[in-house]
Write an enzyme that holds these catalytic residues in place. Structure first.
Site, mmCIF file in Angstrom:
data_model
loop_
_atom_site.group_PDB
_atom_site.id
_atom_site.type_symbol
_atom_site.label_atom_id
_atom_site.label_comp_id
_atom_site.label_asym_id
_atom_site.label_seq_id
_atom_site.Cartn_x
_atom_site.Cartn_y
_atom_site.Cartn_z
ATOM 1 N N ARG A 38 0.918 -1.313 0.116
ATOM 2 C CA ARG A 38 -0.004 -0.035 0.119
ATOM 3 C C ARG A 38 1.041 1.125 -0.012
ATOM 4 N NH1 ARG A 38 -3.779 -0.009 4.963
ATOM 5 N NH2 ARG A 38 -4.905 -1.712 3.906
ATOM 6 N N ARG A 43 -2.399 6.508 9.845
ATOM 7 C CA ARG A 43 -2.435 6.086 8.276
ATOM 8 C C ARG A 43 -2.627 7.342 7.374
ATOM 9 N NH1 ARG A 43 -4.005 0.840 8.220
ATOM 10 N NH2 ARG A 43 -3.116 -0.310 9.861
ATOM 11 N N LYS A 100 -4.135 1.244 14.807
ATOM 12 C CA LYS A 100 -4.083 2.304 13.905
ATOM 13 C C LYS A 100 -4.780 3.651 14.150
ATOM 14 C CE LYS A 100 -6.335 -0.646 11.334
ATOM 15 N NZ LYS A 100 -7.097 -1.245 10.104
ATOM 16 N N LYS A 127 -6.575 7.156 12.414
ATOM 17 C CA LYS A 127 -6.821 7.698 11.066
ATOM 18 C C LYS A 127 -7.375 9.192 11.187
ATOM 19 C CE LYS A 127 -8.093 3.281 9.017
ATOM 20 N NZ LYS A 127 -8.967 2.039 8.476
ATOM 21 N N CYS A 129 -15.348 -3.301 -0.395
ATOM 22 C CA CYS A 129 -14.040 -3.507 0.266
ATOM 23 C C CYS A 129 -13.506 -4.500 -0.885
ATOM 24 C CB CYS A 129 -13.990 -4.006 1.735
ATOM 25 S SG CYS A 129 -14.289 -5.612 1.857
ATOM 26 N N CYS A 149 -7.965 -10.908 0.755
ATOM 27 C CA CYS A 149 -8.103 -10.500 2.223
ATOM 28 C C CYS A 149 -8.101 -11.671 3.145
ATOM 29 C CB CYS A 149 -9.022 -9.449 2.519
ATOM 30 S SG CYS A 149 -9.354 -8.994 4.309
ATOM 31 N N CYS A 156 -16.562 -8.405 5.707
ATOM 32 C CA CYS A 156 -16.398 -8.864 7.173
ATOM 33 C C CYS A 156 -16.733 -7.444 7.876
ATOM 34 C CB CYS A 156 -14.770 -9.438 7.523
ATOM 35 S SG CYS A 156 -13.958 -8.301 7.967
ATOM 36 N N CYS A 185 -14.349 -1.795 5.984
ATOM 37 C CA CYS A 185 -13.209 -1.204 5.259
ATOM 38 C C CYS A 185 -13.761 -0.161 4.181
ATOM 39 C CB CYS A 185 -12.112 -2.033 4.443
ATOM 40 S SG CYS A 185 -11.322 -3.008 5.810
HETATM 41 C C1 SRM Z 1 -7.904 -1.651 0.763
HETATM 42 C C2 SRM Z 1 -8.879 -1.244 1.846
HETATM 43 C C3 SRM Z 1 -10.428 -1.383 1.527
HETATM 44 C C4 SRM Z 1 -10.744 -0.994 -0.006
HETATM 45 O O1 SRM Z 1 -11.382 -1.674 -0.584
HETATM 46 O O2 SRM Z 1 -10.340 0.089 -0.206
HETATM 47 C C5 SRM Z 1 -8.724 -2.002 3.173
HETATM 48 C C6 SRM Z 1 -8.223 -3.063 3.083
HETATM 49 C C7 SRM Z 1 -8.002 -3.934 4.230
HETATM 50 N N1 SRM Z 1 -8.029 -3.495 5.689
HETATM 51 FE FE1 SRM Z 1 -9.226 -1.974 6.268
HETATM 52 N N2 SRM Z 1 -9.044 -1.174 4.455
HETATM 53 C C8 SRM Z 1 -9.104 0.078 3.936
HETATM 54 C C9 SRM Z 1 -9.863 1.065 4.880
HETATM 55 C C10 SRM Z 1 -10.468 0.862 5.826
HETATM 56 C C11 SRM Z 1 -11.334 1.554 6.685
HETATM 57 C C12 SRM Z 1 -11.950 2.847 6.167
HETATM 58 C C13 SRM Z 1 -11.397 4.113 6.393
HETATM 59 O O3 SRM Z 1 -10.187 4.052 6.635
HETATM 60 O O4 SRM Z 1 -11.698 5.294 6.276
HETATM 61 C C14 SRM Z 1 -11.949 1.179 8.027
HETATM 62 C C15 SRM Z 1 -12.781 1.333 9.001
HETATM 63 C C16 SRM Z 1 -12.490 2.766 9.620
HETATM 64 C C17 SRM Z 1 -12.006 2.171 10.901
HETATM 65 O O5 SRM Z 1 -10.419 1.903 10.842
HETATM 66 O O6 SRM Z 1 -12.403 1.971 11.943
HETATM 67 C C18 SRM Z 1 -10.917 -0.164 7.961
HETATM 68 C C19 SRM Z 1 -10.814 -1.108 9.038
HETATM 69 C C20 SRM Z 1 -10.362 -2.146 9.125
HETATM 70 C C21 SRM Z 1 -10.004 -2.923 10.367
HETATM 71 C C22 SRM Z 1 -10.853 -2.989 11.699
HETATM 72 C C23 SRM Z 1 -10.046 -2.030 12.249
HETATM 73 C C24 SRM Z 1 -10.658 -1.986 13.794
HETATM 74 O O7 SRM Z 1 -10.188 -0.879 14.492
HETATM 75 O O8 SRM Z 1 -11.239 -3.009 14.110
HETATM 76 C C25 SRM Z 1 -9.126 -4.074 9.702
HETATM 77 C C26 SRM Z 1 -8.490 -5.301 10.700
HETATM 78 C C27 SRM Z 1 -7.282 -4.694 11.573
HETATM 79 O O9 SRM Z 1 -7.039 -3.805 11.481
HETATM 80 O O10 SRM Z 1 -7.093 -5.813 12.463
HETATM 81 C C28 SRM Z 1 -8.515 -3.565 8.527
HETATM 82 C C29 SRM Z 1 -7.845 -4.600 7.631
HETATM 83 C C30 SRM Z 1 -7.498 -4.703 6.164
HETATM 84 C C31 SRM Z 1 -6.861 -5.546 5.657
HETATM 85 C C32 SRM Z 1 -5.490 -5.072 5.577
HETATM 86 C C33 SRM Z 1 -6.950 -6.891 6.114
HETATM 87 C C34 SRM Z 1 -5.800 -7.495 6.939
HETATM 88 O O11 SRM Z 1 -5.633 -6.859 7.889
HETATM 89 O O12 SRM Z 1 -5.138 -8.603 6.601
HETATM 90 C C35 SRM Z 1 -7.333 -5.381 4.043
HETATM 91 C C36 SRM Z 1 -6.608 -5.586 3.088
HETATM 92 C C37 SRM Z 1 -7.412 -6.254 2.096
HETATM 93 C C38 SRM Z 1 -6.518 -6.565 0.580
HETATM 94 O O13 SRM Z 1 -6.341 -7.667 0.132
HETATM 95 O O14 SRM Z 1 -6.439 -5.310 0.006
HETATM 96 N N3 SRM Z 1 -9.111 -2.700 8.122
HETATM 97 N N4 SRM Z 1 -10.227 -0.137 6.756
HETATM 98 C C39 SRM Z 1 -8.856 0.233 2.337
HETATM 99 C C40 SRM Z 1 -7.455 0.836 2.437
HETATM 100 C C41 SRM Z 1 -7.248 1.948 3.442
HETATM 101 C C42 SRM Z 1 -5.768 2.785 3.105
HETATM 102 O O15 SRM Z 1 -5.325 2.906 1.937
HETATM 103 O O16 SRM Z 1 -5.354 3.022 4.285
HETATM 104 S S1 SF4 Z 2 -13.946 -5.343 5.398
HETATM 105 FE FE1 SF4 Z 2 -12.989 -7.239 5.931
HETATM 106 S S2 SF4 Z 2 -13.115 -8.593 4.156
HETATM 107 FE FE2 SF4 Z 2 -13.312 -6.286 3.698
HETATM 108 S S3 SF4 Z 2 -11.205 -5.737 3.088
HETATM 109 FE FE3 SF4 Z 2 -11.670 -5.007 5.382
HETATM 110 S S4 SF4 Z 2 -10.921 -6.792 6.449
HETATM 111 FE FE4 SF4 Z 2 -10.903 -7.535 4.364
#
Ligand code: SRM
Ligand code: SF4
Ligand SMILES: Cc1cc2nc3c(=O)[nH]c(=O)nc-3n(C[C@H](O)[C@H](O)[C@H](O)COP(=O)(O)OP(=O)(O)OC[C@H]3O[C@@H](n4cnc5c(N)ncnc54)[C@H](O)[C@@H]3O)c2cc1C
Ligand SMILES: Cc1cc2nc3c(=O)[nH]c(=O)nc-3n(C[C@H](O)[C@H](O)[C@H](O)COP(=O)(O)O)c2cc1C
Lengths: 575, 542
Positions: free
Chosen positions: B70, B139, B202, B204, B415, B421, B460, B464
């Protein structure tokens, strides 16, 4: 008569009996008999060395997890079994399925995922346990804790399936199945309390009769094959590979084929339908044209399937065909070839190519008479009789190539891959006494390219089953890391568990890193020399060309191979 | 008892761990388990192709290990050269696709271990980087695109960049491991803001410019809402405690809207950002990662405690919050004109995935246009600052470069989920387009074919694609099964609520069909679907 000056360790009457027997046999049969007798000799040596049956395991906690809950429960249960030395906790992904018959008390903690499925890592264990191949478990006592989430349709299904299956296999429950919802802490705690009090803690050598396979003889030969049932055919090269290879597991009905790691299995193939169709079409003959083979009349199609070599050509075949069909053009063609070109024709052409390029109005009988009898093919055995009792595993590269725009297939490799489980194939043992594990349990260097890795799988499985841990170095080569790293998951597990000391790999079609096993030998010359100085045996298995290249590199690394050869510590299995 | 990750961070000598050794191990495509946590700080996730997972297990091969990289793009501002560099890497070392994320950043999927170093070096050569794109640090800082649109937007983007630079980790591990920087000797460098174990989780940050809330400021740990009067930026309302992540069946985890704390002057944003980050560093829950985000810190200790800590660390309290109005949180696809009269084309990218013809067309635009490109918080792209005379050329290239899409399809977001993922329980990116087609028929049947109802799907409950703010939220529960949530307001200021769980496609369409028919019949004038369901659906009924 034996030359006088030879000191004969065998009394005269035995010598006369041997000579009378020899006179009744032709040259090939005598040669074969010598191999058979050598096999008998080495078997006796092996029988005395047979170690005691491996002790049973007092208690094993087996967990299947995806998000770690089951693993943590297994670990906390193990901590409570400190008064039971030998109790162990192991993941289903790493569990050696053959150990099931040596378990005394099996405790399973497994979750359910997807749609009522077992966790990904537990899937192979489940597949095997639920298959017809699961062993009878009359001597086993067990208890299952199932983790799940009642908001799902199939609540705790994986745990239920496993609990029911163990009962079906004759095992006896220590405790009934317990199902835990997502707040599993309390339910799991109560289950552990009840279980610990119900477990049998007496730790002295259990008198469970370990099921040791009856020591069998090998009474098979090319002309006395036995039938072996296909248990499983499994591709072992990744999607997109250019060298498709499959793992074939055969079940031996009775104990007439006792093998040792290093031996090869002889297989009588059938020519696949598409090869027969090609020949019939090229020759313009009908499948049911009658022919006579060794006095037995049968349809042409049946003869081409089981009695005649269609894919391997010899110069004799071509000359006989030219004479019997009056084909001057073929003879001129052959004469016009340089030795190199002729070798290439013989290597790549099949009967269909001859019949299409030099068509003739031959009839069915003359066609089969002009063909050589079907020959068996040999495959280095990739399993150990100790680790997989009653089974033989092979590692087979499917032969398929293009010749002038036409698809050409190898007979045996394609026939074997097509056999569904349950189908049988005629096999015999081809002992290979020159390719045995070091008798002194000393260090060994195993160099293999492509399917040449097969005997080394047999070696490793064997020493694990016997509880040995020799110093071992495996050097493997193939085309691509991503798709062709045969049995990669097994080697990584062995390395992690210390059952294999060191491994190097070379991939010829990947950029970066060594490309051929010879390159590894050159790069590791001094380390290899140190191993050889410590008495290491060196094994080379794979294609003839690879064998030559490796030996040249070894000679350079070790300053010549004579010492190694004289000490009988250089072993070759090249084909 | 601190978590496993805390132990790994503490022992990592400034995020080095054994990454270099792992990268050199030739027999496996994976890196050591502990290193997979540290690699996130470097912007790298170890993954495996889950489509092949079972098949390779049977083939006695290790999983098809591959890495997601990323790249950080503060405020989504990317130059044509940077775009072309990443597009080249996508074809050369990744799976041939570029993925725009919901935080205005780039992702590459399918990079093999042996190609990691050359890929990261090339990203750095293009003056983008991957450090802190993931991991327990701040981030990618988001800002409503785009700086070429108005002077206010330019100032907001500059503020976002300043915050991002200020909160970038100081460790040299990144340069040492990836850019062959000189090896650390002795103690690891100090981290002035983060400390030795960085943050508990993390963090944000996003800056929004009303009337657009495209950055979904209420879903962020820390947010700044630009207060603009007569075209001038007066300052920002500060928000804190937003977040989406939750765990199925665990009521102690939940999505939360950020609170509006007060008002600050433009030059105070970096100071406030540091202060809030240090509060989270010192008081965030390091024992349980599921409860570690700032939203839980605020709920555990109370908003007043938080405001007191912030005032104490800044030396003064915030002024009272100012008025602001948001109208939407989706992108407006098409041409818009900036204050300076130049044009900006917002391009629809379905779920952020750019490959094949669209990638080729956008490459040609980057080569010819030479101007800036903006990544939007809704996984789309803006071709910024286009002269009048160049518009027709770009339109011609976009015929190949943009999928057609109804307002419903353009407003939707999914997502990544499968197959890369590791946490996905169900499909999202690969399935939503298909479902959108079927849902749009339901709207068409009641004469609402051109609705821009906001539908968001995730694989899930981590959220995201910010599904908990959507008018129709679909959160993956198991393969082919989703929890259906309703009631978002179309501008990201109201959480939706759980309605029906564990639904397959048939049940989803049946449930939505009924509601859409009632909404079309009963709604007053042009009430949005989300607002109508918020008022009319009995969420308590079983
Ligand atoms: C690519 C992206 C989704 C998309 O379709 O665009 C994404 C993809 C992933 N997110 Fe996310 N998140 C993405 C925005 C978000 C958002 C939205 C936002 O940031 O506004 C959220 C919700 C906001 C928040 O953080 O509460 C988000 C909440 C999570 C979480 C839950 C975090 C938590 O506090 O519980 C995880 C899991 C974790 O971190 O353990 C996670 C984890 C992941 C991971 C890295 C899976 C992992 O931990 O193994 C995903 C990678 C999937 C892949 O194969 O690419 N991602 N993730 C976004 C990349 C953001 C970036 O460029 O930095
Ligand atoms: S919402 Fe869940 S399944 Fe979708 S990219 Fe984030 S961690 Fe992966
Ligand atoms: C001791 C020993 C151990 C062996 N162990 C193994 C083992 O573990 N695994 C294994 O897979 N094999 C092993 N072999 C080789 C095996 O016995 C067969 O030769 C091989 O499987 C091919 O048999 P087939 O019947 O499929 O092909 P055939 O029908 O015998 O061959 C078809 C013809 O195609 C030609 N041909 C093959 N490849 C090409 C090509 N790429 N281009 C052009 N022409 C080609 C061949 O020369 C041959 O004339 C071993 C051989 C020996 C002697
Ligand atoms: C994607 C997913 C699918 C699940 N499917 C089921 C199911 O079909 N039946 C069930 O009883 N539990 C199901 N569960 C719940 C798990 O079995 C439960 O969370 C368990 O505690 C996980 O244990 P583990 O961490 O050992 O895997 C599922 C969980 C997830 C994440």
């Amino acid at each position: 008569m034996l030359p006088e000056q030879v000191k004969v360790p065998v009394p005269d009457d035995r010598i006369n009996a041997a000579e009378r027997l020899a006179e009744a046999l032709d040259r090939d049969q005598v040669l074969w008999l010598s191999g058979y007798l050598a096999g008998l000799a080495s078997r006796d040596a092996d029988r005395q060395k047979a170690t005691a049956p491996a002790a049973a395991f007092p208690a094993t906690i087996l967990f299947g997890t995806q998000t770690g809950n089951s693993r943590r429960i297994a670990e906390s249960l193990l901590a409570r079994l400190d008064r039971m030395p030998g109790a162990r906790s192991i993941s289903m992904a790493d569990y050696r399925f053959a150990d099931l018959t040596r378990e005394k008390q099996l405790i399973v903690v497994v979750s359910t995922h997807g749609e009522g499925d077992p966790p990904d890592a537990a899937e192979p264990f489940f597949r095997r346990l639920l298959s017809t191949r699961a062993p009878e478990l009359g001597a086993l006592r067990y208890a299952v804790l199932a983790l799940g989430d009642s908001s799902y349709e199939h609540y705790c299904k994986a745990g239920q399936d496993l609990d029911r299956r163990l009962e079906q296999l004759g095992a006896e429950r220590i405790r009934p199945l317990v199902e835990c919802d997502i707040d599993f802490q309390d339910a799991a705690g109560e289950w552990m309390e009840a279980l610990v009090s119900a477990l049998d803690f007496e730790s002295e050598e259990t008198n469970v009769v370990a099921i040791t396979p009856r020591r069998a003889e090998n009474r098979t030969a090319p002309e006395r094959p036995v039938s072996a049932r296909v248990l499983e055919t499994q591709s072992v090269t990744g999607r997109g590979t250019k060298s498709p290879t499959f793992h074939l597991e055969l079940e031996l009905a009775d104990d007439t084929l006792a093998y040792q790691p290093g031996d090869a299995l002889g297989v009588w193939p059938e020519n696949p339908p598409q090869i027969i169709a090609g020949v019939l079409d090229a020759a313009g003959l009908a499948p049911d044209d009658p022919v006579v083979i060794d006095g037995e009349s049968k349809a042409l199609e049946a003869a081409l399937a089981r009695d005649r070599e269609l894919t391997q050509l010899t110069l004799g075949d071509l000359k006989r065909y030219a004479e019997s069909t009056g084909q001057p053009a073929l003879e001129e063609f052959l004469a016009g070839l340089t030795p190199g070109e002729r070798a290439e024709v013989l290597r790549t052409w099949q009967w269909e190519d001859v019949l299409r390029r030099f068509p003739s109005t031959t009839d069915a009988q003359r066609l089969v008479d002009g063909m050589a009898p079907l020959r068996p093919r040999l495959y280095s055995i990739a399993s150990s009789p100790e680790a997989a009792p009653g089974e033989v595993h092979l590692t087979i590269a499917r032969v398929a190539y293009e010749l002038a725009g036409q698809n050409r297939h190898g007979a045996a490799s394609n026939h074997l891959e097509s056999l569904p489980p349950g189908e049988t194939v005629r096999v015999y043992l081809e002992p290979n006494p020159a390719f045995r594990l070091p008798a002194d349990g000393g260090p060994l260097i195993m160099i293999g390219a492509g399917t040449g890795i097969a005997p080394y799988r047999a070696f490793v499985e064997h020493w694990i089953a016997l509880g040995l841990k020799p110093e071992s170095w495996l050097i493997f080569g193939h085309r691509h890391f991503r798709t062709d790293f045969l049995y990669q998951a097994e080697w990584l597990n062995h390395l992690k568990a210390g059952r294999l000391t060191r491994m190097d790999a070379a991939f010829s079609r990947d950029a970066g890193g060594p490309r051929y096993v010879q390159d590894v030998v050159n790069a590791q010359a001094s380390e290899l020399a140190r191993w050889v100085e410590r008495g290491a045996h060196v094994y080379v298995c794979g294609s003839i060309a690879m064998g030559k290249g490796v030996e040249e590199a070894l000679a350079q690394a070790l300053g010549g191979l004579d010492a190694l050869k004289d000490a009988g510590r250089l072993h070759r299995d090249v084909y | 008892m601190s978590t496993d990750v805390e132990r790994i961070k503490a022992a990592s000598r400034g995020l080095r761990g054994t990454l270099s050794e792992s990268l050199a191990a030739p027999l496996t495509g994976a890196i050591a388990p502990d290193d997979t946590q540290l690699s996130k700080f470097h912007g790298i996730y170890q993954q495996d192709d889950r489509d092949l997972r079972l098949e390779r297990q049977h083939q006695k091969l290790e999983p098809a290990w591959q890495f997601m990289i990323r790249a950080r793009v503060p405020a989504g501002v990317c130059t044509a050269d940077q775009w072309l560099a990443l597009s080249q890497l996508a074809r050369e070392h990744a799976d041939g696709s570029l993925r725009l994320t919901t935080r205005q950043a780039f992702q590459l999927h399918g990079v093999l271990k042996r190609d990691l170093k050359p890929t990261i070096q090339a990203i750095n050569k293009s003056l983008l980087d991957t450090i802190a794109a993931c991991g327990d640090v701040n981030r990618n800082v988001m800002a409503s695109p785009n700086p070429w649109r108005s002077d206010v937007h330019a100032q907001v983007t500059e503020a976002a960049r300043a915050i991002s630079d200020h909160l970038t980790p100081a460790t040299r591990a990144y340069h040492e491991i990836w850019l062959d920087g000189d090896k650390l000797v002795g103690e690891a460098e100090a981290e002035p803001i983060y400390g030795a174990t960085y943050l508990p989780r993390k963090f944000k940050i996003a800056l929004a410019v009303p009337p657009e809330n495209d950055v979904d400021v209420f879903a962020q740990d820390l947010g700044f809402i630009a207060i603009v009067r007569d075209g001038a930026l007066l300052g920002y309302n500060v928000t804190a405690g937003g977040g989406m992540g939750a765990t199925h069946g665990d009521p102690t985890t939940y999505p939360r809207l950020a609170d509006v704390l007060g008002f600050c002057a433009p030059d105070e944003v970096v100071g406030i950002a540091e202060a809030v980050v240090t509060i989270q560093r010192d008081h965030g829950n390091r024992d349980e990662r599921k409860r570690a985000r700032l939203k839980y810190t605020i709920d555990d200790r109370g908003l007043d405690w938080f405001l007191g800590e912030l005032a104490e660390r800044r030396g003064r309290p915030l002024k009272p919050a100012a008025e602001f109005v948001f109208q939407r949180h989706t992108d407006r696809i098409g041409w818009t004109r900036g204050e300076d009269g130049r044009w900006h084309r917002s391009v629809f990218v379905q779920n952020g995935r750019i490959a094949g013809k669209q990638l080729a067309a956008l490459d040609r635009i980057a080569e010819s246009h030479r101007g800036p490109l903006l990544l939007t918080p809704n996984q789309n792209l803006i071709i910024a600052s286009v002269a009048e005379k160049d518009r027709t050329g770009i339109n011609r290239l976009l015929e190949q470069g943009e999928p057609d899409g109804s307002p419903l399809r353009q407003a939707a977001m999914a997502c990544v989920a499968m197959p890369t993922c590791g946490l996905a329980m169900a499909e999202a990116e690969r399935y939503l387009p298909d479902l959108i087609g079927k849902v749009s028929e339901l709207f068409a049947e009641v004469g609402q074919a051109d609705t821009d109802t906001v539908i968001r799907m995730t694989g899930c409950p981590n959220g995201c694609a910010r599904p908990y703010l959507a008018e129709i939220g679909l959160v993956g529960k198991a393969p082919g099964k989703y929890n259906l949530r309703l009631g978002g307001d179309g501008k990201g200021q109201r959480l939706n609520r759980a309605w029906r769980d564990n639904l397959d496609e048939g049940q989803i369409l049946e449930a939505l069909g009924g509601l859409i028919r009632r909404w079309a019949a009963e709604r007053d004038d042009d009430e949005r679907f989300g607002d109508w369901t918020h008022r009319h659906v009995d969420f308590a009924a079983p």
